[in-house]
Motif scaffolding. Sequence first.
Motif, PDB file in Angstrom:
ATOM      1  N   PHE A 267       0.814  -1.207   0.000  1.00  0.00           N
ATOM      2  CA  PHE A 267       0.000   0.000   0.000  1.00  0.00           C
ATOM      3  C   PHE A 267       0.849   1.259   0.000  1.00  0.00           C
ATOM      4  N   GLY A 268       0.445   2.207  -0.826  1.00  0.00           N
ATOM      5  CA  GLY A 268       1.044   3.538  -0.833  1.00  0.00           C
ATOM      6  C   GLY A 268      -0.036   4.561  -1.123  1.00  0.00           C
ATOM      7  N   LEU A 269       0.229   5.805  -0.763  1.00  0.00           N
ATOM      8  CA  LEU A 269      -0.776   6.843  -0.969  1.00  0.00           C
ATOM      9  C   LEU A 269      -1.044   7.099  -2.449  1.00  0.00           C
ATOM     10  N   LYS A 270      -0.019   6.968  -3.304  1.00  0.00           N
ATOM     11  CA  LYS A 270      -0.182   7.229  -4.736  1.00  0.00           C
ATOM     12  C   LYS A 270      -0.171   5.965  -5.581  1.00  0.00           C
ATOM     13  N   ARG A 271       0.529   4.929  -5.112  1.00  0.00           N
ATOM     14  CA  ARG A 271       0.629   3.664  -5.851  1.00  0.00           C
ATOM     15  C   ARG A 271       0.480   2.515  -4.870  1.00  0.00           C
ATOM     16  N   THR A 272      -0.178   1.461  -5.326  1.00  0.00           N
ATOM     17  CA  THR A 272      -0.312   0.241  -4.540  1.00  0.00           C
ATOM     18  C   THR A 272       0.188  -0.911  -5.395  1.00  0.00           C
ATOM     19  N   GLY A 273       1.281  -1.523  -4.957  1.00  0.00           N
ATOM     20  CA  GLY A 273       1.831  -2.661  -5.671  1.00  0.00           C
ATOM     21  C   GLY A 273       0.976  -3.890  -5.466  1.00  0.00           C
ATOM     22  N   VAL A 274       0.895  -4.727  -6.493  1.00  0.00           N
ATOM     23  CA  VAL A 274       0.059  -5.930  -6.446  1.00  0.00           C
ATOM     24  C   VAL A 274       0.896  -7.134  -6.867  1.00  0.00           C
ATOM     25  N   ALA A 275       0.691  -8.252  -6.170  1.00  0.00           N
ATOM     26  CA  ALA A 275       1.334  -9.515  -6.529  1.00  0.00           C
ATOM     27  C   ALA A 275       0.365 -10.642  -6.271  1.00  0.00           C
ATOM     28  N   VAL A 276       0.539 -11.725  -7.006  1.00  0.00           N
ATOM     29  CA  VAL A 276      -0.287 -12.911  -6.844  1.00  0.00           C
ATOM     30  C   VAL A 276       0.633 -14.084  -6.518  1.00  0.00           C
ATOM     31  N   GLY A 277       0.114 -15.012  -5.731  1.00  0.00           N
ATOM     32  CA  GLY A 277       0.925 -16.181  -5.408  1.00  0.00           C
ATOM     33  C   GLY A 277       0.069 -17.319  -4.907  1.00  0.00           C
ATOM     34  N   ASN A 278       0.707 -18.486  -4.784  1.00  0.00           N
ATOM     35  CA  ASN A 278      -0.050 -19.616  -4.267  1.00  0.00           C
ATOM     36  C   ASN A 278       0.780 -20.441  -3.299  1.00  0.00           C
ATOM     37  N   ARG A 279       0.052 -21.113  -2.455  1.00  0.00           N
ATOM     38  CA  ARG A 279       0.646 -21.880  -1.377  1.00  0.00           C
ATOM     39  C   ARG A 279       1.405 -23.097  -1.889  1.00  0.00           C
ATOM     40  N   LEU A 280       0.904 -23.734  -2.920  1.00  0.00           N
ATOM     41  CA  LEU A 280       1.515 -24.967  -3.424  1.00  0.00           C
ATOM     42  C   LEU A 280       2.951 -24.728  -3.883  1.00  0.00           C
ATOM     43  N   THR A 281       3.148 -23.705  -4.698  1.00  0.00           N
ATOM     44  CA  THR A 281       4.501 -23.434  -5.206  1.00  0.00           C
ATOM     45  C   THR A 281       5.276 -22.479  -4.307  1.00  0.00           C
ATOM     46  N   ARG A 282       4.575 -21.835  -3.374  1.00  0.00           N
ATOM     47  CA  ARG A 282       5.177 -20.833  -2.482  1.00  0.00           C
ATOM     48  C   ARG A 282       5.892 -19.745  -3.280  1.00  0.00           C
ATOM     49  N   SER A 283       5.303 -19.429  -4.426  1.00  0.00           N
ATOM     50  CA  SER A 283       5.885 -18.399  -5.280  1.00  0.00           C
ATOM     51  C   SER A 283       4.939 -17.209  -5.379  1.00  0.00           C
ATOM     52  N   ALA A 284       5.538 -16.055  -5.647  1.00  0.00           N
ATOM     53  CA  ALA A 284       4.770 -14.819  -5.801  1.00  0.00           C
ATOM     54  C   ALA A 284       5.273 -14.088  -7.037  1.00  0.00           C
ATOM     55  N   THR A 285       4.345 -13.526  -7.791  1.00  0.00           N
ATOM     56  CA  THR A 285       4.673 -12.852  -9.037  1.00  0.00           C
ATOM     57  C   THR A 285       4.094 -11.439  -9.025  1.00  0.00           C
ATOM     58  N   PRO A 286       4.914 -10.420  -9.295  1.00  0.00           N
ATOM     59  CA  PRO A 286       4.386  -9.051  -9.361  1.00  0.00           C
ATOM     60  C   PRO A 286       3.339  -8.930 -10.469  1.00  0.00           C
ATOM     61  N   GLN A 287       2.323  -8.134 -10.216  1.00  0.00           N
ATOM     62  CA  GLN A 287       1.245  -7.926 -11.187  1.00  0.00           C
ATOM     63  C   GLN A 287       1.046  -6.454 -11.519  1.00  0.00           C
ATOM     64  N   GLY A 288       2.078  -5.687 -11.328  1.00  0.00           N
ATOM     65  CA  GLY A 288       1.971  -4.265 -11.630  1.00  0.00           C
ATOM     66  C   GLY A 288       1.381  -3.487 -10.473  1.00  0.00           C
ATOM     67  N   SER A 289       1.495  -2.192 -10.573  1.00  0.00           N
ATOM     68  CA  SER A 289       0.982  -1.307  -9.528  1.00  0.00           C
ATOM     69  C   SER A 289      -0.281  -0.603  -9.998  1.00  0.00           C
ATOM     70  N   ILE A 290      -1.100  -0.304  -9.036  1.00  0.00           N
ATOM     71  CA  ILE A 290      -2.290   0.508  -9.287  1.00  0.00           C
ATOM     72  C   ILE A 290      -1.900   1.933  -8.936  1.00  0.00           C
ATOM     73  N   ARG A 291      -1.958   2.793  -9.934  1.00  0.00           N
ATOM     74  CA  ARG A 291      -1.581   4.183  -9.722  1.00  0.00           C
ATOM     75  C   ARG A 291      -2.854   5.007  -9.558  1.00  0.00           C
ATOM     76  N   ALA A 292      -3.315   5.076  -8.322  1.00  0.00           N
ATOM     77  CA  ALA A 292      -4.537   5.810  -8.012  1.00  0.00           C
ATOM     78  C   ALA A 292      -4.503   6.194  -6.541  1.00  0.00           C
ATOM     79  N   GLU A 293      -5.170   7.285  -6.233  1.00  0.00           N
ATOM     80  CA  GLU A 293      -5.206   7.783  -4.866  1.00  0.00           C
ATOM     81  C   GLU A 293      -6.626   7.756  -4.329  1.00  0.00           C
ATOM     82  N   GLY A 294      -6.747   7.681  -3.006  1.00  0.00           N
ATOM     83  CA  GLY A 294      -8.043   7.757  -2.341  1.00  0.00           C
ATOM     84  C   GLY A 294      -9.023   6.725  -2.868  1.00  0.00           C
ATOM     85  N   ASP A 295     -10.273   7.151  -3.026  1.00  0.00           N
ATOM     86  CA  ASP A 295     -11.320   6.229  -3.466  1.00  0.00           C
ATOM     87  C   ASP A 295     -11.138   5.761  -4.902  1.00  0.00           C
ATOM     88  N   ALA A 296     -10.326   6.456  -5.680  1.00  0.00           N
ATOM     89  CA  ALA A 296     -10.079   6.057  -7.072  1.00  0.00           C
ATOM     90  C   ALA A 296      -9.355   4.713  -7.149  1.00  0.00           C
TER      91      ALA A 296
END
Length: 139
Positions: A22-51
Amino acid sequence: MSVAAPAHDVPARFGSFLAFDFGLKRTGVAVGNRLTRSATPQGSIRAEGDARWPPLAARIAEWQPDALVVGVPFHPDGAAHENTRRAQRFARQLRARFGLPVYEVDERYSTTEAHAAGARDADAAAAAIILAQFLRSLP
Protein backbone atom coordinates in the motif's frame (compact mmCIF):
# COMPACT_ATOMS: atom_id res chain seq x y z
CA MET A 1 -7.53 -3.85 14.37
CA SER A 2 -6.74 -6.17 11.49
CA VAL A 3 -3.75 -7.99 12.90
CA ALA A 4 -2.99 -11.14 10.97
CA ALA A 5 -3.55 -14.51 12.49
CA PRO A 6 -0.35 -16.46 12.97
CA ALA A 7 0.67 -18.39 9.85
CA HIS A 8 -0.37 -21.67 11.43
CA ASP A 9 -3.92 -20.26 11.68
CA VAL A 10 -4.24 -19.79 7.91
CA PRO A 11 -6.58 -22.58 6.79
CA ALA A 12 -4.90 -25.22 4.62
CA ARG A 13 -7.67 -24.80 2.03
CA PHE A 14 -6.45 -21.24 1.35
CA GLY A 15 -4.23 -21.74 -1.68
CA SER A 16 -4.25 -18.49 -3.63
CA PHE A 17 -3.37 -15.05 -2.36
CA LEU A 18 -3.27 -11.51 -3.66
CA ALA A 19 -0.86 -9.18 -1.90
CA PHE A 20 -0.62 -5.41 -1.71
CA ASP A 21 2.17 -2.96 -0.96
CA PHE A 22 0.00 0.00 0.00
CA GLY A 23 1.04 3.54 -0.83
CA LEU A 24 -0.78 6.84 -0.97
CA LYS A 25 -0.18 7.23 -4.74
CA ARG A 26 0.63 3.66 -5.85
CA THR A 27 -0.31 0.24 -4.54
CA GLY A 28 1.83 -2.66 -5.67
CA VAL A 29 0.06 -5.93 -6.45
CA ALA A 30 1.33 -9.51 -6.53
CA VAL A 31 -0.29 -12.91 -6.84
CA GLY A 32 0.92 -16.18 -5.41
CA ASN A 33 -0.05 -19.62 -4.27
CA ARG A 34 0.65 -21.88 -1.38
CA LEU A 35 1.52 -24.97 -3.42
CA THR A 36 4.50 -23.43 -5.21
CA ARG A 37 5.18 -20.83 -2.48
CA SER A 38 5.88 -18.40 -5.28
CA ALA A 39 4.77 -14.82 -5.80
CA THR A 40 4.67 -12.85 -9.04
CA PRO A 41 4.39 -9.05 -9.36
CA GLN A 42 1.24 -7.93 -11.19
CA GLY A 43 1.97 -4.26 -11.63
CA SER A 44 0.98 -1.31 -9.53
CA ILE A 45 -2.29 0.51 -9.29
CA ARG A 46 -1.58 4.18 -9.72
CA ALA A 47 -4.54 5.81 -8.01
CA GLU A 48 -5.21 7.78 -4.87
CA GLY A 49 -8.04 7.76 -2.34
CA ASP A 50 -11.32 6.23 -3.47
CA ALA A 51 -10.08 6.06 -7.07
CA ARG A 52 -8.00 3.00 -6.10
CA TRP A 53 -11.04 0.82 -5.24
CA PRO A 54 -12.32 0.04 -8.77
CA PRO A 55 -8.92 -1.21 -10.02
CA LEU A 56 -8.46 -3.17 -6.77
CA ALA A 57 -11.88 -4.74 -7.23
CA ALA A 58 -10.96 -5.65 -10.82
CA ARG A 59 -7.75 -7.39 -9.67
CA ILE A 60 -9.59 -9.31 -6.97
CA ALA A 61 -12.29 -10.35 -9.47
CA GLU A 62 -9.62 -11.42 -11.97
CA TRP A 63 -7.56 -13.53 -9.57
CA GLN A 64 -10.31 -14.78 -7.20
CA PRO A 65 -7.90 -15.20 -4.26
CA ASP A 66 -8.77 -17.15 -1.12
CA ALA A 67 -7.28 -14.37 1.01
CA LEU A 68 -5.47 -11.06 0.80
CA VAL A 69 -2.10 -10.05 2.24
CA VAL A 70 -1.11 -6.48 3.10
CA GLY A 71 2.39 -5.29 3.88
CA VAL A 72 2.51 -3.12 6.99
CA PRO A 73 5.62 -0.96 7.48
CA PHE A 74 7.28 -0.33 10.82
CA HIS A 75 10.34 1.58 11.97
CA PRO A 76 13.52 -0.54 12.20
CA ASP A 77 12.96 -0.86 15.97
CA GLY A 78 9.45 -2.20 15.40
CA ALA A 79 7.65 1.00 16.37
CA ALA A 80 4.55 2.02 14.43
CA HIS A 81 4.40 5.26 12.42
CA GLU A 82 1.84 7.06 10.26
CA ASN A 83 2.25 4.68 7.30
CA THR A 84 1.77 1.73 9.67
CA ARG A 85 -1.65 3.07 10.58
CA ARG A 86 -2.48 3.85 6.94
CA ALA A 87 -1.64 0.30 5.82
CA GLN A 88 -3.65 -1.19 8.70
CA ARG A 89 -6.62 1.00 7.75
CA PHE A 90 -6.26 -0.17 4.14
CA ALA A 91 -6.30 -3.80 5.39
CA ARG A 92 -9.51 -3.15 7.36
CA GLN A 93 -11.11 -1.50 4.33
CA LEU A 94 -10.19 -4.45 2.10
CA ARG A 95 -11.79 -6.86 4.57
CA ALA A 96 -14.96 -4.76 4.81
CA ARG A 97 -15.33 -4.16 1.06
CA PHE A 98 -14.50 -7.62 -0.26
CA GLY A 99 -15.35 -9.97 2.61
CA LEU A 100 -12.07 -11.85 2.29
CA PRO A 101 -9.64 -12.71 5.08
CA VAL A 102 -6.78 -10.21 5.21
CA TYR A 103 -3.38 -11.08 6.64
CA GLU A 104 -0.82 -8.46 7.56
CA VAL A 105 2.91 -8.94 7.05
CA ASP A 106 5.69 -6.81 8.51
CA GLU A 107 7.16 -5.34 5.34
CA ARG A 108 10.17 -3.45 6.63
CA TYR A 109 12.65 -2.96 3.79
CA SER A 110 10.58 -4.67 1.05
CA THR A 111 10.66 -1.61 -1.21
CA THR A 112 14.37 -1.11 -0.52
CA GLU A 113 14.95 -4.76 -1.42
CA ALA A 114 12.93 -4.33 -4.62
CA HIS A 115 14.98 -1.27 -5.62
CA ALA A 116 18.22 -3.09 -4.82
CA ALA A 117 17.13 -5.94 -7.12
CA GLY A 118 16.63 -3.43 -9.95
CA ALA A 119 12.85 -3.80 -10.19
CA ARG A 120 11.20 -1.61 -12.82
CA ASP A 121 8.01 -1.48 -10.76
CA ALA A 122 9.34 -1.41 -7.20
CA ASP A 123 5.87 -1.36 -5.63
CA ALA A 124 4.70 -4.53 -7.40
CA ALA A 125 8.08 -6.17 -6.68
CA ALA A 126 7.72 -5.21 -3.02
CA ALA A 127 4.23 -6.79 -2.98
CA ALA A 128 5.80 -10.00 -4.35
CA ILE A 129 8.48 -9.89 -1.64
CA ILE A 130 5.79 -9.41 1.01
CA LEU A 131 3.76 -12.31 -0.38
CA ALA A 132 6.76 -14.61 -0.70
CA GLN A 133 7.62 -13.91 2.94
CA PHE A 134 4.06 -14.74 3.94
CA LEU A 135 3.98 -17.94 1.86
CA ARG A 136 7.29 -19.13 3.37
CA SER A 137 5.77 -18.73 6.84
CA LEU A 138 2.90 -21.10 6.10
CA PRO A 139 3.10 -24.70 7.30
